[in-house]
Design a protein around this motif. Sequence first.
Motif, PDB file in Angstrom:
ATOM      1  N   THR A 298     -57.984  -9.540 -22.016  1.00  0.00           N
ATOM      2  CA  THR A 298     -57.148  -9.145 -23.146  1.00  0.00           C
ATOM      3  C   THR A 298     -57.998  -8.675 -24.325  1.00  0.00           C
ATOM      4  O   THR A 298     -57.669  -7.685 -24.985  1.00  0.00           O
ATOM      5  CB  THR A 298     -56.256 -10.325 -23.585  1.00  0.00           C
ATOM      6  OG1 THR A 298     -55.707 -10.920 -22.416  1.00  0.00           O
ATOM      7  CG2 THR A 298     -55.150  -9.860 -24.487  1.00  0.00           C
TER       8      THR A 298
ATOM      9  N   HIS B  36     -49.162 -11.505 -25.518  1.00  0.00           N
ATOM     10  CA  HIS B  36     -50.144 -10.509 -25.963  1.00  0.00           C
ATOM     11  C   HIS B  36     -49.894 -10.134 -27.415  1.00  0.00           C
ATOM     12  O   HIS B  36     -50.825  -9.995 -28.200  1.00  0.00           O
ATOM     13  CB  HIS B  36     -50.032  -9.235 -25.121  1.00  0.00           C
ATOM     14  CG  HIS B  36     -50.727  -9.325 -23.798  1.00  0.00           C
ATOM     15  ND1 HIS B  36     -51.874 -10.045 -23.605  1.00  0.00           N
ATOM     16  CD2 HIS B  36     -50.449  -8.754 -22.610  1.00  0.00           C
ATOM     17  CE1 HIS B  36     -52.257  -9.922 -22.342  1.00  0.00           C
ATOM     18  NE2 HIS B  36     -51.405  -9.145 -21.713  1.00  0.00           N
TER      19      HIS B  36
ATOM     20  N   ASP C 173     -51.414  -3.964 -17.952  1.00  0.00           N
ATOM     21  CA  ASP C 173     -51.927  -5.279 -17.601  1.00  0.00           C
ATOM     22  C   ASP C 173     -51.274  -5.759 -16.312  1.00  0.00           C
ATOM     23  O   ASP C 173     -50.098  -5.512 -16.080  1.00  0.00           O
ATOM     24  CB  ASP C 173     -51.616  -6.264 -18.738  1.00  0.00           C
ATOM     25  CG  ASP C 173     -52.403  -7.568 -18.578  1.00  0.00           C
ATOM     26  OD1 ASP C 173     -53.393  -7.579 -17.820  1.00  0.00           O
ATOM     27  OD2 ASP C 173     -52.028  -8.557 -19.212  1.00  0.00           O
ATOM     28  N   GLU C 174     -52.037  -6.464 -15.488  1.00  0.00           N
ATOM     29  CA  GLU C 174     -51.508  -7.049 -14.256  1.00  0.00           C
ATOM     30  C   GLU C 174     -50.794  -5.996 -13.442  1.00  0.00           C
ATOM     31  O   GLU C 174     -49.617  -6.108 -13.132  1.00  0.00           O
ATOM     32  CB  GLU C 174     -50.550  -8.199 -14.576  1.00  0.00           C
ATOM     33  CG  GLU C 174     -51.096  -9.201 -15.547  1.00  0.00           C
ATOM     34  CD  GLU C 174     -52.240 -10.043 -14.981  1.00  0.00           C
ATOM     35  OE1 GLU C 174     -52.750 -10.876 -15.728  1.00  0.00           O
ATOM     36  OE2 GLU C 174     -52.645  -9.856 -13.823  1.00  0.00           O
TER      37      GLU C 174
HETATM   38 MG    MG Z   1     -54.400 -11.537 -18.981  1.00  0.00          MG
END
Ligand code: MG
Length: 682
Positions: free
Chosen positions: A292, A322, A383-384
């Motif tokens: 992150t 986040h 993300d992911e």
């Molecule tokens: Mg993460």
Amino acid sequence: METYQLDPLFAELTALRGVGDALAKLMAKACGGNRVVDLLFHLPESYLDRRQRSLIRDALPGQMVTLEVDVIRIERPQSARQPTKVSVSDGSGFADLVFFRSFPEAKLRPGTRVLVGGKIDDRRQIAHPDHIAPAGQPDKFPSVEQVWPLTAGLFAWHLRKPIAEAVGRVPEDVPEWHDPALLRRENWPSFNAALRGLQLPTALPAPELRRRLAYDELLAGQVAIGLMKRRNRVRPGRPLIGDGTLRAQALAAFGHDLTAAQREVLHDIDADLAAPRRMMRLLQGDVGSGKTLVAMMAMLRAVEAGAQAAIMAPTELLARQHARTLAAISPVPVALLAGSVTGRERTRVLDGLADGSIKIAIGTHALVQDGVAFQDLALAVIDEQHRFGVNQRLMLGQKGEQADMLVMTATPIPRTMLLTQWGEMQVSRLTGKPAGRQPIRTTTHSLSTIDTVIAAVSRALAQGARVYWVCPLVSESETTDLAAVEARFAHLVERFGDKVGLAHGRQDTSVREAALADFAAGRTQLLVATTVIEVGVDVPAASVMVIEQAERFGLAQLHQLRGRVGRGSAQSFCLLLYADDMTETARKRLALLRQTEDGFRIADEDFRLRGGGDLLGTRQSGLPGWKIADPETDEGLLHMAGRDAEALLERDAKLTSERGRAIRLLLRLFDRIEAFRTLNSG
Ligand code: MG
Ligand code: ADP
């Protein structure tokens, strides 16, 4: 020869003689597609050698056998529901041929000697033999027989004629797309000959035949990736250069320096951002490795360059987390955009993105919806990634002119899969964890010793620890699983009172978020949860993870879950509870977790244990299956195909040479022609 000459192969299965809707459906299920070409590449998984004779004495129950026997006696049924039984012998023992329906009387006269092929059972019976022929005429007996993968209701005899017709639809004159020298060296036949030899064999096919087709498939994939890479290379991007002031402010607010590994990865990313072409980079970093912060630094670079950046997370929970993390350290305005952001706040965010006053957007797939416009989006972070389909991934990038793309994943992707599915991207690995972390102590416990586990949890709670207690909820709709989670919650509440919270996917979002917030803030100390906490939840104070029925989880998933602890400086523990009747594979998995925290190693093992297909443990993974090749076992071929594709495209990126045109046919055959078309449409 143009690719449309392959059109007959792309017709639906019902175009084949004798294939109606019902049969087509079954066939499509077995071969993973409803087109003739899908059937064409539905190769036998093995072959029966009918020349191999067995003795009745040696036959094993369930075995496919070919016997040479004398017909001894025919036992006619007493009633219509009984079968006709034909007693046979080969001198080593006796067997019965059993016929419930039509009985081929002429072939089985007592006193004659016959060849019989079929599956023998534990009572030495063969029900409805597949083949019967006079012993004197072995040529009437097939010498080799295909064993295709089937599905309930589908039999090999259904497939025989349609497959022959499908093979017949391959043009006789299909040109060779491989280098003749390669064919000679590997001793490979032509495409047509390989297909015929595998699908319509007259003898046991040599292994070279399958290897040839596997190589065809791998080469098609590698050429497609090579084409995409070239497109990215020529696609203009914009140089993003910054003076580092925003980054410095953010790091000061964060209170720690970047780790060496983070700095190294950021170095790659900065070089990409500064270059005048589009960044396409995959950042692989194990859980807790600090992705992150890297994303934040990259996004601030875009802002320093005068533009905007966005990060898309797979769930609102993660997006909110986040948003909190980034808002706390960002020197510029950030905003959250997710499904629950509505009304005036939504209007404010949309306006801010459109007029450029909001510099960094954090959100879910709500970010890629139609009404969302950026003033100048220069960097899209995903993300992911495995939760998103390829299209959603690309859509966020399309919100900006020439936006750079950074895709982050915590699921380590095995080497072969990187080559086959992500080959067009540059890859960085974030290894290790921020300093001050201790390894997590992982132990396994039989469910029958749960009382000692609860006692240990009790001691930890008394010392102020924060504990996750995870129960499986395989599908969000499985009520029995849900009941188990709720029962465990009730049980632990009885013991620990209001220290216990509950979070699962079937709660209202607000209820679940509140439960997580309570736990993060320490208002509760023990959180009973399902895998909703699997991805990205970051509560550094949590130091104990209990996973009930750990054997029901995939390895990668267990690794992700365990990664929720060990995020602070305290010693962390992971307790895996298993049922005593777990399988040997399950035992091996848990043992591996005890041994290592290395996500890359775990991913490779998981890949092996699961056979690759469902590596990510999510059905949405969207990884196209392989029809013939297996990138793991055919890894040598895969590397060869990669070099071959590069050499070809180096000389002939537009595929106009003779070989290039043949390669277009190959791309079409293996559904990779899109890569070529998009390249040439700009
Ligand atoms: Mg993460
Ligand atoms: P990932 O997303 O890769 O799983 P995170 O970005 O959530 O990992 O980081 C894991 C934890 O490490 C977070 O609590 C984060 O604040 C912390 N962290 C990240 N980078 C550093 C650093 N350079 N120094 C100290 N702590 C860090």
